[in-house]
Design an enzyme around this catalytic site. Structure first.
Site, PDB file in Angstrom:
ATOM      1  N   ASP A 137      -7.354  19.133 -14.451  1.00 31.80           N
ATOM      2  CA  ASP A 137      -7.692  17.787 -14.911  1.00 31.80           C
ATOM      3  C   ASP A 137      -7.258  17.714 -16.374  1.00 31.80           C
ATOM      4  O   ASP A 137      -7.897  18.302 -17.246  1.00 31.80           O
ATOM      5  CB  ASP A 137      -9.198  17.550 -14.744  1.00 31.80           C
ATOM      6  CG  ASP A 137      -9.616  16.139 -15.172  1.00 31.80           C
ATOM      7  OD1 ASP A 137      -8.891  15.523 -15.977  1.00 31.80           O
ATOM      8  OD2 ASP A 137     -10.680  15.683 -14.719  1.00 31.80           O
ATOM      9  N   TYR A 177     -16.524  17.426 -15.380  1.00 35.64           N
ATOM     10  CA  TYR A 177     -16.806  15.998 -15.533  1.00 35.64           C
ATOM     11  C   TYR A 177     -17.854  15.605 -14.486  1.00 35.64           C
ATOM     12  O   TYR A 177     -17.739  15.985 -13.312  1.00 35.64           O
ATOM     13  CB  TYR A 177     -15.503  15.208 -15.338  1.00 35.64           C
ATOM     14  CG  TYR A 177     -15.706  13.718 -15.331  1.00 35.64           C
ATOM     15  CD1 TYR A 177     -15.969  13.036 -16.516  1.00 35.64           C
ATOM     16  CD2 TYR A 177     -15.654  12.989 -14.150  1.00 35.64           C
ATOM     17  CE1 TYR A 177     -16.175  11.664 -16.512  1.00 35.64           C
ATOM     18  CE2 TYR A 177     -15.847  11.622 -14.144  1.00 35.64           C
ATOM     19  CZ  TYR A 177     -16.110  10.963 -15.327  1.00 35.64           C
ATOM     20  OH  TYR A 177     -16.319   9.609 -15.321  1.00 35.64           O
ATOM     21  N   ARG A 194       0.852  -1.194   0.000  1.00 35.56           N
ATOM     22  CA  ARG A 194       0.000   0.000   0.000  1.00 35.56           C
ATOM     23  C   ARG A 194       0.883   1.237   0.000  1.00 35.56           C
ATOM     24  O   ARG A 194       0.623   2.218  -0.684  1.00 35.56           O
ATOM     25  CB  ARG A 194      -0.961   0.027   1.199  1.00 35.56           C
ATOM     26  CG  ARG A 194      -1.699   1.373   1.292  1.00 35.56           C
ATOM     27  CD  ARG A 194      -2.895   1.408   2.241  1.00 35.56           C
ATOM     28  NE  ARG A 194      -2.796   0.549   3.389  1.00 35.56           N
ATOM     29  CZ  ARG A 194      -2.006   0.766   4.449  1.00 35.56           C
ATOM     30  NH1 ARG A 194      -1.234   1.838   4.517  1.00 35.56           N
ATOM     31  NH2 ARG A 194      -1.994  -0.090   5.454  1.00 35.56           N
ATOM     32  N   LYS A 222      -8.188   6.766 -19.506  1.00 40.52           N
ATOM     33  CA  LYS A 222      -8.461   7.330 -20.817  1.00 40.52           C
ATOM     34  C   LYS A 222      -7.183   7.306 -21.668  1.00 40.52           C
ATOM     35  O   LYS A 222      -6.674   6.241 -21.937  1.00 40.52           O
ATOM     36  CB  LYS A 222      -9.056   8.727 -20.651  1.00 40.52           C
ATOM     37  CG  LYS A 222     -10.129   8.831 -19.534  1.00 40.52           C
ATOM     38  CD  LYS A 222     -11.399   8.066 -19.820  1.00 40.52           C
ATOM     39  CE  LYS A 222     -12.335   7.945 -18.622  1.00 40.52           C
ATOM     40  NZ  LYS A 222     -12.668   9.176 -17.941  1.00 40.52           N
TER      41      LYS A 222
HETATM   42  C1  LIG Z   1     -13.155   9.623 -16.643  1.00 39.87           C
HETATM   43  C2  LIG Z   1     -12.797  10.962 -16.108  1.00 39.87           C
HETATM   44  C3  LIG Z   1     -12.593  11.170 -14.730  1.00 39.87           C
HETATM   45  C4  LIG Z   1     -12.796  10.071 -13.700  1.00 39.87           C
HETATM   46  O1  LIG Z   1     -11.902   9.042 -13.852  1.00 39.87           O
HETATM   47  P1  LIG Z   1     -12.217   7.496 -13.491  1.00 39.87           P
HETATM   48  O2  LIG Z   1     -10.968   6.818 -13.884  1.00 39.87           O
HETATM   49  O3  LIG Z   1     -13.421   7.101 -14.299  1.00 39.87           O
HETATM   50  O4  LIG Z   1     -12.501   7.440 -12.029  1.00 39.87           O
HETATM   51  C5  LIG Z   1     -12.229  12.441 -14.322  1.00 39.87           C
HETATM   52  N1  LIG Z   1     -12.090  13.462 -15.193  1.00 39.87           N
HETATM   53  C6  LIG Z   1     -12.301  13.298 -16.520  1.00 39.87           C
HETATM   54  C7  LIG Z   1     -12.148  14.462 -17.429  1.00 39.87           C
HETATM   55  C8  LIG Z   1     -12.666  12.058 -17.018  1.00 39.87           C
HETATM   56  O5  LIG Z   1     -12.886  11.910 -18.329  1.00 39.87           O
END
Ligand SMILES: *Cc1c(COP(=O)(O)O)cnc(C)c1O
Length: 392
Positions: A177, A105, A52, A202
């Protein structure tokens, strides 16, 4: 190998990934272990004690992420939202105020609205393309400005450098982000951000085969209370424990090696798809920051290497036509998420953004969102054409 004089792809392929000292393995192994033998009490090998707290596969990914974003330290989590939750608790306390994007988001908005707010964090959502409204929304207790650019699904652009100045003048941190742009297309720390966030699910992972998240903190970033942001995140990552497992860390690390070539192809294909959509009589509007008439085009040109693989468009025939078009493509897969090698198509109003219908975050009902993959552009366009020609 975290040398910032190396180019992006050299860092992606080598940072944190020296060949294994025992075997010479070129690729960091998946260290599927929870604990580590100690050479006498406290005699840790390389600092590893319990997975962890740290695991060598995760360390490799974290060093690579930090090198790619030009940050001090990287942190890998079980999901993007786990990274967000850890960040919120690392740098905010009850009574603090946050500015969120008006079109954040959905999961980020839900986390602040349903989890952080009951815990004592308030927030406002001024549109981030309007800097005067952002400035006016800052309060004495504002500790964080949260930025997404490009935004989902309207592909709005926020000026990272200007927002960093507003945040720092207010004694607040700027978080970006960077999921939609990817580390390759946009470098928020160089533009003044204190923390960069990714859903590595992503583009970073890039193959739709893993869920993960990441934070990278800028060297020297401090909270309003004077605490070191990297240290706070590191402490909370271990205390809260939402870490990336070694298998998932390995998949993201493998994905990062090809990020630059994938992003170039995503951008090439997106540009061709945009040209096709602009020429189709059934399409009323195309949203893409690479278009000269996009309201954020000049800022995007300044702060992004290229304009990315996400495209959205509206249909003259309205919501029903949009919903049919997304269901009638073959090569484009109807699905949520984004950033993988395969092209995805969706109807935000009824899918990713269904939960925000009727709120400020609602999206146009005739909108279709594309995550343009890296297949052959001609095939992608032919498939869109057969669906649009019949239905739009
Ligand atoms: C998918 C996404 C998230 C969240 O991420 P997860 O891996 O699904 O928890 C946050 N910000 C953006 C812009 C996203 O596309």
């Amino acid at each position: 190998m975290t040398d910032q004089t190396l180019g992006f792809s050299s860092r992606a392929i080598h940072a944190g990934q020296e060949p294994d000292p025992t075997t010479g393995a070129v690729v960091p192994p998946i260290y599927a272990t929870s604990t580590y033998k100690q050479d006498g009490i406290g005699g840790l090998r390389g600092g590893y004690e319990y997975s962890r707290s740290a695991n060598p596969t995760r360390t490799a990914l974290e060093e690579c992420l930090a090198a790619l974003e030009g940050g001090e330290r990287g942190f890998a989590f079980a999901s993007g939202l786990a990274a967000e939750d850890t960040l919120i608790r690392s740098v905010l306390a009850p009574g603090d105020h946050v500015l969120l994007p008006s079109d954040a988001y959905g999961g980020t908005h839900r986390l602040f609205d349903k989890v952080a707010r009951p815990w004592g964090i308030s927030f406002d959502t001024p549109p981030q393309s309007d800097l005067d409204r952002v400035r006016a929304a800052v309060r004495p207790e504002t500790r964080l400005i949260w930025v997404e650019t490009p935004t989902n699904p309207m592909l709005g652009i926020a000026d990272i450098e200007a927002l960093a100045t507003i945040a720092h003048d207010a004694g607040a941190l700027l978080v970006v982000d960077n999921t939609f742009a990817s580390s390759y297309l946009q470098q928020p720390i160089a533009l003044g951000a204190d923390v960069v966030l990714h859903s590595t699910t992503k583009y970073a992972g890039g193959h739709s085969d893993v869920v993960g998240g990441a934070l990278v903190a800028r060297q020297g970033a401090k909270t309003a209370a004077g605490d070191d942001v990297s240290e706070r995140i590191g402490f909370h990552q271990n205390s809260m424990g939402a870490v990336a497992g070694p298998f998932d860390a390995w998949l993201v690390l493998r994905g990062l090696k090809t990020l630059a070539v994938r992003m170039e192809r995503h951008c090439d294909n997106a540009e061709k798809v945009v040209d096709f959509l602009l020429s189709h009589p059934g399409v009323s509007t195309v949203h893409y920051p690479g278009l000269a008439d996009h309201p954020g085009h000049e800022i995007a040109k300044r702060q992004m290497r290229r304009f990315g693989g996400m495209v959205s468009f509206q249909l003259k025939g309205g919501e029903d036509v949009a919903a049919k078009v997304v269901a009638e493509t073959q090569l484009w897969t109807l699905g949520e998420s984004l950033g993988g090698v395969e092209s995805l198509i969706e109807h935000p109003g009824r899918m990713t953004h269904a939960s925000v219908a009727g709120t400020d975050l609602a999206v146009p009902a005739d909108l279709v969102r594309l995550s343009v993959g890296i297949e052959d552009a001609d095939d992608l366009i032919a498939d869109l054409r057969q669906s649009l020609d019949r239905l739009a």
